[in-house]
Design a protein around this motif. Structure first.
Motif, PDB file in Angstrom:
ATOM      1  N   ALA A 219       0.831  -1.208   0.000  1.00  0.00           N
ATOM      2  CA  ALA A 219       0.000   0.000   0.000  1.00  0.00           C
ATOM      3  C   ALA A 219       0.864   1.256   0.000  1.00  0.00           C
ATOM      4  N   LEU A 220       1.916   1.277   0.817  1.00  0.00           N
ATOM      5  CA  LEU A 220       2.801   2.436   0.872  1.00  0.00           C
ATOM      6  C   LEU A 220       3.534   2.630  -0.453  1.00  0.00           C
ATOM      7  N   MET A 221       4.013   1.548  -1.038  1.00  0.00           N
ATOM      8  CA  MET A 221       4.727   1.659  -2.314  1.00  0.00           C
ATOM      9  C   MET A 221       3.824   2.233  -3.403  1.00  0.00           C
ATOM     10  N   LEU A 222       2.598   1.729  -3.499  1.00  0.00           N
ATOM     11  CA  LEU A 222       1.684   2.225  -4.522  1.00  0.00           C
ATOM     12  C   LEU A 222       1.318   3.683  -4.268  1.00  0.00           C
ATOM     13  N   ALA A 223       1.124   4.042  -3.003  1.00  0.00           N
ATOM     14  CA  ALA A 223       0.796   5.436  -2.687  1.00  0.00           C
ATOM     15  C   ALA A 223       1.930   6.365  -3.111  1.00  0.00           C
ATOM     16  N   LYS A 224       3.165   5.968  -2.862  1.00  0.00           N
ATOM     17  CA  LYS A 224       4.303   6.788  -3.279  1.00  0.00           C
ATOM     18  C   LYS A 224       4.383   6.901  -4.788  1.00  0.00           C
ATOM     19  N   ARG A 225       3.842   5.910  -5.484  1.00  0.00           N
ATOM     20  CA  ARG A 225       3.840   5.952  -6.947  1.00  0.00           C
ATOM     21  C   ARG A 225       2.668   6.786  -7.471  1.00  0.00           C
ATOM     22  N   GLY A 226       1.820   7.285  -6.597  1.00  0.00           N
ATOM     23  CA  GLY A 226       0.717   8.116  -7.035  1.00  0.00           C
ATOM     24  C   GLY A 226      -0.616   7.411  -7.137  1.00  0.00           C
ATOM     25  N   TRP A 227      -0.679   6.139  -6.758  1.00  0.00           N
ATOM     26  CA  TRP A 227      -1.952   5.436  -6.781  1.00  0.00           C
ATOM     27  C   TRP A 227      -2.854   5.965  -5.662  1.00  0.00           C
ATOM     28  N   THR A 228      -4.150   5.935  -5.883  1.00  0.00           N
ATOM     29  CA  THR A 228      -5.112   6.419  -4.885  1.00  0.00           C
ATOM     30  C   THR A 228      -6.200   5.360  -4.678  1.00  0.00           C
ATOM     31  N   GLU A 229      -7.053   5.646  -3.718  1.00  0.00           N
ATOM     32  CA  GLU A 229      -8.159   4.742  -3.381  1.00  0.00           C
ATOM     33  C   GLU A 229      -7.634   3.338  -3.089  1.00  0.00           C
ATOM     34  N   ILE A 230      -6.641   3.274  -2.223  1.00  0.00           N
ATOM     35  CA  ILE A 230      -6.022   2.003  -1.836  1.00  0.00           C
ATOM     36  C   ILE A 230      -6.662   1.545  -0.533  1.00  0.00           C
ATOM     37  N   THR A 231      -7.226   0.360  -0.524  1.00  0.00           N
ATOM     38  CA  THR A 231      -7.872  -0.191   0.668  1.00  0.00           C
ATOM     39  C   THR A 231      -7.172  -1.473   1.080  1.00  0.00           C
ATOM     40  N   VAL A 232      -6.858  -1.582   2.371  1.00  0.00           N
ATOM     41  CA  VAL A 232      -6.223  -2.778   2.931  1.00  0.00           C
ATOM     42  C   VAL A 232      -7.208  -3.448   3.882  1.00  0.00           C
ATOM     43  N   LEU A 233      -7.447  -4.732   3.680  1.00  0.00           N
ATOM     44  CA  LEU A 233      -8.327  -5.511   4.558  1.00  0.00           C
ATOM     45  C   LEU A 233      -7.476  -6.333   5.518  1.00  0.00           C
ATOM     46  N   GLU A 234      -7.773  -6.240   6.804  1.00  0.00           N
ATOM     47  CA  GLU A 234      -6.986  -6.942   7.814  1.00  0.00           C
ATOM     48  C   GLU A 234      -7.905  -7.599   8.835  1.00  0.00           C
ATOM     49  N   ARG A 235      -7.596  -8.849   9.197  1.00  0.00           N
ATOM     50  CA  ARG A 235      -8.430  -9.591  10.143  1.00  0.00           C
ATOM     51  C   ARG A 235      -8.286  -9.093  11.573  1.00  0.00           C
ATOM     52  N   ARG A 236      -7.113  -8.567  11.941  1.00  0.00           N
ATOM     53  CA  ARG A 236      -6.937  -8.095  13.318  1.00  0.00           C
ATOM     54  C   ARG A 236      -7.955  -7.016  13.642  1.00  0.00           C
ATOM     55  N   ARG A 237      -8.258  -6.891  14.939  1.00  0.00           N
ATOM     56  CA  ARG A 237      -9.276  -5.932  15.373  1.00  0.00           C
ATOM     57  C   ARG A 237      -8.756  -4.496  15.377  1.00  0.00           C
ATOM     58  N   ALA A 238      -7.439  -4.331  15.520  1.00  0.00           N
ATOM     59  CA  ALA A 238      -6.852  -2.988  15.557  1.00  0.00           C
ATOM     60  C   ALA A 238      -5.379  -3.088  15.204  1.00  0.00           C
ATOM     61  N   ALA A 239      -4.763  -1.927  14.944  1.00  0.00           N
ATOM     62  CA  ALA A 239      -3.360  -1.907  14.549  1.00  0.00           C
ATOM     63  C   ALA A 239      -2.457  -2.444  15.646  1.00  0.00           C
ATOM     64  N   ASN A 240      -2.830  -2.203  16.914  1.00  0.00           N
ATOM     65  CA  ASN A 240      -1.997  -2.642  18.034  1.00  0.00           C
ATOM     66  C   ASN A 240      -2.523  -3.907  18.686  1.00  0.00           C
ATOM     67  N   ASP A 241      -3.359  -4.651  17.987  1.00  0.00           N
ATOM     68  CA  ASP A 241      -3.905  -5.893  18.518  1.00  0.00           C
ATOM     69  C   ASP A 241      -2.771  -6.883  18.752  1.00  0.00           C
ATOM     70  N   TYR A 242      -2.614  -7.337  20.005  1.00  0.00           N
ATOM     71  CA  TYR A 242      -1.489  -8.198  20.363  1.00  0.00           C
ATOM     72  C   TYR A 242      -1.782  -9.648  19.985  1.00  0.00           C
ATOM     73  N   GLU A 243      -0.838 -10.274  19.295  1.00  0.00           N
ATOM     74  CA  GLU A 243      -0.966 -11.668  18.889  1.00  0.00           C
ATOM     75  C   GLU A 243       0.172 -12.462  19.540  1.00  0.00           C
ATOM     76  N   PRO A 244      -0.078 -13.090  20.705  1.00  0.00           N
ATOM     77  CA  PRO A 244       1.006 -13.785  21.421  1.00  0.00           C
ATOM     78  C   PRO A 244       1.714 -14.832  20.586  1.00  0.00           C
ATOM     79  N   ASP A 245       0.972 -15.558  19.747  1.00  0.00           N
ATOM     80  CA  ASP A 245       1.596 -16.621  18.962  1.00  0.00           C
ATOM     81  C   ASP A 245       2.378 -16.099  17.767  1.00  0.00           C
ATOM     82  N   LYS A 246       2.330 -14.782  17.543  1.00  0.00           N
ATOM     83  CA  LYS A 246       3.132 -14.177  16.477  1.00  0.00           C
ATOM     84  C   LYS A 246       4.115 -13.156  17.046  1.00  0.00           C
ATOM     85  N   SER A 247       4.482 -13.338  18.321  1.00  0.00           N
ATOM     86  CA  SER A 247       5.388 -12.383  18.965  1.00  0.00           C
ATOM     87  C   SER A 247       6.840 -12.782  18.730  1.00  0.00           C
TER      88      SER A 247
END
Length: 502
Positions: free
Chosen positions: A36-64
């Motif tokens: 998403a960041l790479m495309l935005a720097k290239r001038g792309w717009t309307e970029i949507t990212v879908l993520e299963r986590r509930r929030a950006a800081n959602d702690y995942e112990p098994d992925k620590s």
């Protein structure tokens, strides 16, 4: 050799035509956010990212677990202007230093320098995700939207004015009504169970989206993370403490296959957060059968008598560990197909072509034996950037070229992982010792004989060597070493025969 060149990160992106809009990225891990960041720097717009986590800081112990972002991955962080921030939150790994602690308390520190083209950095996976997400929030929120608590459930092809378009159906726990997206570009960064890849496999009957799996001694190993204080005591008297910026390999006293165990700790920068100790072993290991925190503490106390574990492992952490599902190292796997283009009638010049792309674990997944999971994903994104630059962001030209250039590297990478360092987890102590001795011998031979390549760990971090080139070099070296071994055996046999004759 690498085809990569340096890009000016301060260069202004071009104006965005219709073909550079409406991107949907499934998966908000490192590959998804970086894309998403790479495309935005290239001038792309309307970029949507879908993520299963509930929030950006959602702690995942098994992925620590920790990442080691090396020069290969830093091609992209350089492009995004994030390498300086990376150096501030990571621990530099200019040399590998590990302290091994035996059950009787004896310690030995091993140091090995790597001739890396630039410093690599250890940091938490969560810290790297936060770095990428904060970059989006602070600088690219007008072009990138990250939607949390979202799950892609279906990908369809629809017809609009005789033209095929994409429709992506998304569900959220917060709504009973599915969301529907119609992206120009759909990018699957959704991991080993990729719904994007499985959908392409139903659309395309050539077999290129079928996953090819390669057996490895490390695939199928289970792991769990035990959270420890950053500077936990190394003896009962607390005279010595662990250093948060150093690595440790703590050996258990048991030798039976289903009880033998080691604790592995990698460096961390932040001394205010728990430090994960990884326990990795066979799927039928006794540790995975323990149901309560007290059972876990009793077993670990018996396995590691050199550590005062009850002094620094809280009962709540032991309970969490017992209840955790943990994870399993995947079988090394890849698919040769990385893109799909929906047909567009040549007469419809007003219609942008829609395309689908696979990046990261959706295209190639493997155990963490050589530390290239995140680095190969970041290099995927960097190669995509280079190809888009060469073809003016035209999907019809860019996506086939990306697949043609990247697919050989993807296969080379997975084949390297299959054989490079699968015994490093001490899951079979004798095999681990033989693997280590073989690596040392090969490193010595590579310094004496220029036609023998060093162990993969000494070259895989350098992006000037493609994964395919490294794999070809590995095959060549294996043939040479095999020939030398046979020559040595025949020579020894000849000497024995001569001695018997006399």
């Amino acid at each position: 050799m690498s085809r990569f060149t340096t890009t000016n990160i301060h260069q202004q992106p071009p104006q965005c035509p219709a073909s550079r809009r409406n991107v949907l990225i499934v998966g908000g891990g490192p590959a998804g956010l970086a894309t998403a960041l790479m495309l935005a720097k290239r001038g792309w717009t309307e970029i949507t990212v879908l993520e299963r986590r509930r929030a950006a800081n959602d702690y995942e112990p098994d992925k620590s677990f920790n990442y080691l972002i090396d020069a290969r991955g830093q091609q992209l962080t350089d492009l995004l202007g994030l390498t300086d921030l990376l150096s501030k939150i990571g621990v530099p790994a200019s040399e590998f230093q590990i302290t091994r602690i035996q059950p009787n308390g004896d310690r030995k520190t091993i140091k090995q320098s790597f001739n890396d083209p630039k410093p690599a950095y250890w940091l938490f996976r969560s810290a790297f995700l936060q770095l990428l997400y904060q970059e989006i929030e602070h600088h690219w929120a007008h072009q990138i939207t990250v939607l949390f608590n979202r799950r892609c459930v279906a990908i369809n092809k629809t017809i609009e004015d005789t033209v095929e378009t994409l429709e992506v159906v998304v569900e959220s726990e917060n709504s009973s009504v599915p969301e529907r997206f119609q992206p120009t570009l759909l990018i699957g960064c959704d991991g080993i169970q990729s719904i994007v890849r499985s959908t392409l496999n139903t659309w395309d009957h050539s077999g290129k989206f079928e996953v090819e799996q390669l057996p490895s001694p490390s695939s199928g190993l289970r792991y769990k993370a035990l959270r420890l204080p950053p500077n936990f005591p190394l003896d009962a008297e607390a005279k010595n403490h662990a250093v948060s910026t150093q690595s440790y390999g703590i050996r258990g006293k048991f030798r039976e296959r289903r009880r033998a165990l080691s604790l592995g700790l990698l460096p961390i920068k932040d001394q205010d957060v728990p430090r994960p100790a990884m326990l990795i072993n066979w799927a039928d290991h006794q540790l995975w059968q323990l149901k309560t925190g007290e059972e876990v503490l009793n077993f670990l106390e018996s396995a590691f008598p050199q550590l005062p574990l009850r002094q620094f492992i809280a009962p709540q952490e032991a309970d969490r560990f017992a209840e955790s599902e943990g994870g399993t190292f995947p079988i090394p796997q890849f698919c040769s197909g990385l893109h799909y283009l929906l047909p567009c009638p040549s007469k419809r010049h007003d219609q942008s072509m829609s395309g689908v792309l696979l990046l990261g674990d959706a295209a190639h997944c493997f155990p963490p034996d050589i530390g290239q999971g995140v680095n190969s994903a970041l290099e995927d994104v960097y190669v995509l950037h280079q190809v888009l630059s060469e073809h003016e962001d035209d999907l019809a030209r860019s996506l086939p070229v990306y697949e043609a250039e990247r697919s050989p590297d993807v296969e080379g990478l997975v084949r390297l992982v299959q054989i490079a360092a699968p015994w490093q987890y001490n899951q079979a102590p004798l095999r681990t010792k033989l693997w280590f001795m073989g690596s040392v011998i090969r490193l010595g031979l590579s310094k004496l004989l220029p036609f023998i390549s060093p162990p993969i760990a000494f070259s895989v971090r350098d992006p000037q060597y493609s994964y395919r080139d490294l794999w070809l070099g590995e095959q060549r070296t294996s043939r040479i070493l095999s020939g030398m071994s046979w020559m040595g055996f025949i020579g020894l046999l000849g000497i024995v025969v001569l001695l018997l004759q006399h």
